[in-house]
Motif scaffolding. Structure first.
Motif, PDB file in Angstrom:
ATOM      1  N   GLY A 106       0.806  -1.208   0.000  1.00  0.00           N
ATOM      2  CA  GLY A 106       0.000   0.000   0.000  1.00  0.00           C
ATOM      3  C   GLY A 106       0.843   1.264   0.000  1.00  0.00           C
ATOM      4  N   GLY A 107       1.996   1.227  -0.644  1.00  0.00           N
ATOM      5  CA  GLY A 107       2.884   2.383  -0.715  1.00  0.00           C
ATOM      6  C   GLY A 107       3.816   2.528   0.469  1.00  0.00           C
ATOM      7  N   GLU A 108       3.666   1.673   1.488  1.00  0.00           N
ATOM      8  CA  GLU A 108       4.519   1.731   2.681  1.00  0.00           C
ATOM      9  C   GLU A 108       5.603   0.658   2.581  1.00  0.00           C
ATOM     10  OE1 GLU A 108       3.925   1.941   7.525  1.00  0.00           O
ATOM     11  OE2 GLU A 108       2.254   1.301   6.280  1.00  0.00           O
ATOM     12  N   THR A 109       6.851   1.047   2.823  1.00  0.00           N
ATOM     13  CA  THR A 109       7.967   0.105   2.756  1.00  0.00           C
ATOM     14  C   THR A 109       7.836  -0.957   3.841  1.00  0.00           C
ATOM     15  OG1 THR A 109       9.424   1.779   1.849  1.00  0.00           O
ATOM     16  CG2 THR A 109      10.478  -0.113   2.866  1.00  0.00           C
ATOM     17  N   VAL A 110       8.045  -2.208   3.465  1.00  0.00           N
ATOM     18  CA  VAL A 110       8.026  -3.324   4.407  1.00  0.00           C
ATOM     19  C   VAL A 110       9.470  -3.554   4.862  1.00  0.00           C
ATOM     20  CG1 VAL A 110       7.494  -5.776   4.697  1.00  0.00           C
ATOM     21  CG2 VAL A 110       6.028  -4.347   3.250  1.00  0.00           C
ATOM     22  N   PRO A 111       9.796  -3.211   6.123  1.00  0.00           N
ATOM     23  CA  PRO A 111      11.177  -3.322   6.574  1.00  0.00           C
ATOM     24  C   PRO A 111      11.564  -4.695   7.118  1.00  0.00           C
ATOM     25  CG  PRO A 111       9.892  -2.244   8.255  1.00  0.00           C
ATOM     26  CD  PRO A 111       8.960  -2.524   7.102  1.00  0.00           C
ATOM     27  N   LEU A 112      10.585  -5.550   7.392  1.00  0.00           N
ATOM     28  CA  LEU A 112      10.848  -6.872   7.960  1.00  0.00           C
ATOM     29  C   LEU A 112      10.022  -7.929   7.247  1.00  0.00           C
ATOM     30  CD1 LEU A 112      10.619  -6.134  11.773  1.00  0.00           C
ATOM     31  CD2 LEU A 112      12.665  -6.780  10.531  1.00  0.00           C
ATOM     32  N   ALA A 113      10.687  -8.926   6.694  1.00  0.00           N
ATOM     33  CA  ALA A 113       9.980 -10.057   6.091  1.00  0.00           C
ATOM     34  C   ALA A 113      10.997 -11.105   5.662  1.00  0.00           C
ATOM     35  CB  ALA A 113       9.160  -9.621   4.880  1.00  0.00           C
ATOM     36  N   LEU A 114      10.540 -12.338   5.637  1.00  0.00           N
ATOM     37  CA  LEU A 114      11.290 -13.430   5.035  1.00  0.00           C
ATOM     38  C   LEU A 114      10.753 -13.553   3.615  1.00  0.00           C
ATOM     39  CD1 LEU A 114      13.174 -15.972   5.223  1.00  0.00           C
ATOM     40  CD2 LEU A 114      11.097 -17.241   5.796  1.00  0.00           C
ATOM     41  N   ILE A 115      11.638 -13.467   2.633  1.00  0.00           N
ATOM     42  CA  ILE A 115      11.240 -13.586   1.232  1.00  0.00           C
ATOM     43  C   ILE A 115      11.501 -15.023   0.794  1.00  0.00           C
ATOM     44  CG2 ILE A 115      11.541 -12.657  -1.092  1.00  0.00           C
ATOM     45  CD1 ILE A 115      10.681 -10.576   1.040  1.00  0.00           C
ATOM     46  N   ILE A 116      10.486 -15.663   0.215  1.00  0.00           N
ATOM     47  CA  ILE A 116      10.591 -17.049  -0.243  1.00  0.00           C
ATOM     48  C   ILE A 116      10.450 -17.048  -1.763  1.00  0.00           C
ATOM     49  CG2 ILE A 116       9.609 -19.372  -0.077  1.00  0.00           C
ATOM     50  CD1 ILE A 116       8.177 -18.110   2.544  1.00  0.00           C
ATOM     51  N   VAL A 117      11.445 -17.609  -2.439  1.00  0.00           N
ATOM     52  CA  VAL A 117      11.424 -17.694  -3.898  1.00  0.00           C
ATOM     53  C   VAL A 117      11.349 -19.180  -4.255  1.00  0.00           C
ATOM     54  CG1 VAL A 117      12.628 -17.124  -6.036  1.00  0.00           C
ATOM     55  CG2 VAL A 117      12.828 -15.606  -4.050  1.00  0.00           C
ATOM     56  N   ALA A 118      10.233 -19.596  -4.850  1.00  0.00           N
ATOM     57  CA  ALA A 118      10.007 -21.013  -5.140  1.00  0.00           C
ATOM     58  C   ALA A 118       9.933 -21.259  -6.635  1.00  0.00           C
ATOM     59  CB  ALA A 118       8.725 -21.487  -4.465  1.00  0.00           C
ATOM     60  N   GLY A 119      10.830 -22.113  -7.114  1.00  0.00           N
ATOM     61  CA  GLY A 119      10.792 -22.560  -8.499  1.00  0.00           C
ATOM     62  C   GLY A 119      10.112 -23.912  -8.567  1.00  0.00           C
ATOM     63  N   SER A 120      10.153 -24.555  -9.719  1.00  0.00           N
ATOM     64  CA  SER A 120       9.484 -25.852  -9.859  1.00  0.00           C
ATOM     65  C   SER A 120      10.215 -26.963  -9.118  1.00  0.00           C
ATOM     66  CB  SER A 120       9.338 -26.213 -11.333  1.00  0.00           C
ATOM     67  OG  SER A 120      10.616 -26.258 -11.947  1.00  0.00           O
ATOM     68  N   ASN A 121      11.547 -26.860  -8.963  1.00  0.00           N
ATOM     69  CA  ASN A 121      12.311 -27.928  -8.321  1.00  0.00           C
ATOM     70  C   ASN A 121      13.119 -27.494  -7.110  1.00  0.00           C
ATOM     71  OD1 ASN A 121      11.498 -29.842 -10.244  1.00  0.00           O
ATOM     72  ND2 ASN A 121      13.091 -29.155 -11.648  1.00  0.00           N
ATOM     73  N   ALA A 122      13.171 -26.203  -6.830  1.00  0.00           N
ATOM     74  CA  ALA A 122      13.990 -25.725  -5.720  1.00  0.00           C
ATOM     75  C   ALA A 122      13.436 -24.402  -5.210  1.00  0.00           C
ATOM     76  CB  ALA A 122      15.439 -25.542  -6.181  1.00  0.00           C
ATOM     77  N   SER A 123      13.950 -23.981  -4.061  1.00  0.00           N
ATOM     78  CA  SER A 123      13.548 -22.684  -3.522  1.00  0.00           C
ATOM     79  C   SER A 123      14.739 -22.049  -2.811  1.00  0.00           C
ATOM     80  CB  SER A 123      12.366 -22.838  -2.559  1.00  0.00           C
ATOM     81  OG  SER A 123      12.752 -23.585  -1.430  1.00  0.00           O
ATOM     82  N   ALA A 124      14.611 -20.767  -2.536  1.00  0.00           N
ATOM     83  CA  ALA A 124      15.645 -20.031  -1.805  1.00  0.00           C
ATOM     84  C   ALA A 124      14.939 -18.993  -0.948  1.00  0.00           C
ATOM     85  CB  ALA A 124      16.619 -19.366  -2.778  1.00  0.00           C
ATOM     86  N   THR A 125      15.566 -18.613   0.157  1.00  0.00           N
ATOM     87  CA  THR A 125      14.971 -17.628   1.051  1.00  0.00           C
ATOM     88  C   THR A 125      16.002 -16.593   1.469  1.00  0.00           C
ATOM     89  OG1 THR A 125      15.488 -18.901   3.038  1.00  0.00           O
ATOM     90  CG2 THR A 125      13.330 -19.291   2.020  1.00  0.00           C
ATOM     91  N   GLY A 126      15.504 -15.460   1.895  1.00  0.00           N
ATOM     92  CA  GLY A 126      16.359 -14.407   2.427  1.00  0.00           C
ATOM     93  C   GLY A 126      15.506 -13.399   3.164  1.00  0.00           C
ATOM     94  N   ASN A 127      16.133 -12.628   4.032  1.00  0.00           N
ATOM     95  CA  ASN A 127      15.424 -11.629   4.820  1.00  0.00           C
ATOM     96  C   ASN A 127      15.634 -10.237   4.259  1.00  0.00           C
ATOM     97  OD1 ASN A 127      14.342 -13.287   6.954  1.00  0.00           O
ATOM     98  ND2 ASN A 127      16.428 -13.527   7.672  1.00  0.00           N
ATOM     99  N   ILE A 128      14.652  -9.373   4.517  1.00  0.00           N
ATOM    100  CA  ILE A 128      14.842  -7.959   4.236  1.00  0.00           C
ATOM    101  C   ILE A 128      15.797  -7.438   5.301  1.00  0.00           C
ATOM    102  CG2 ILE A 128      13.735  -5.694   4.221  1.00  0.00           C
ATOM    103  CD1 ILE A 128      11.209  -7.022   3.174  1.00  0.00           C
TER     104      ILE A 128
END
Length: 155
Positions: free
Chosen positions: A46-68
């Motif tokens: 909503g236009g407000e920066t999210v300063p804390l989150a775990l980002i999950i990137v999921a492909g068809s065979n693997a995934s990766a994660t990282g924090n803001i």
């Protein structure tokens, strides 16, 4: 007496098996693929920066994660899967990490700025559907090398 010896041998055998299993003996290590691709960017709700989150990137065979990174507001994830990926923004995981920081003395009250201690970032509550890559509707395509994707979630 013979019953006690058998019982003792069975307990000893069970203990040895449990110890070998817990140490990883006989279990093959599965390594994550190293794609060499990175994904970095920011997240806003909503236009407000999210300063804390775990980002999950999921492909068809693997995934990766990282924090803001709460000091810069950016995320950077290494070895993300190549091709079309789904993305999740998990705020609850980041809240747990923030709670750990608070308990360790990361923030020490309203006078913290005077002492040079940074106040904790404000938590921006993104709707729960965005926590799961399969329900978030957030997608992008990852190619080899560096990729940038700024995630803008409308309210």
């Amino acid at each position: 007496m013979q019953h006690k010896v058998r019982f003792g041998a069975a307990v000893l055998l069970g203990t040895v098996c449990a110890a070998l299993t817990s140490c990883g003996y006989g279990v093959r290590e599965q390594r994550l693929p190293e794609t060499g691709a990175t994904l970095e960017g920011t997240v806003s709700y909503g236009g407000e920066t999210v300063p804390l989150a775990l980002i999950i990137v999921a492909g068809s065979n693997a995934s990766a994660t990282g924090n803001i990174d709460d000091s810069t507001g950016r995320f950077s994830i290494q070895n993300v899967p190549l091709g079309e990926v789904k993305i999740g923004i998990n705020i609850d995981a980041a809240k747990g990490e923030l709670q750990g920081k608070l308990m360790s003395g990361y923030y020490q009250g309203p006078d913290a700025k005077k002492k040079g201690i940074v106040a904790p970032p404000k938590v921006v509550n993104v709707p729960k559907k965005y926590a799961d890559p399969n329900t978030s509707g957030l997608t992008t395509t990852i190619s080899a090398g560096s990729n940038t994707f700024d995630i803008k979630i409308p309210k």
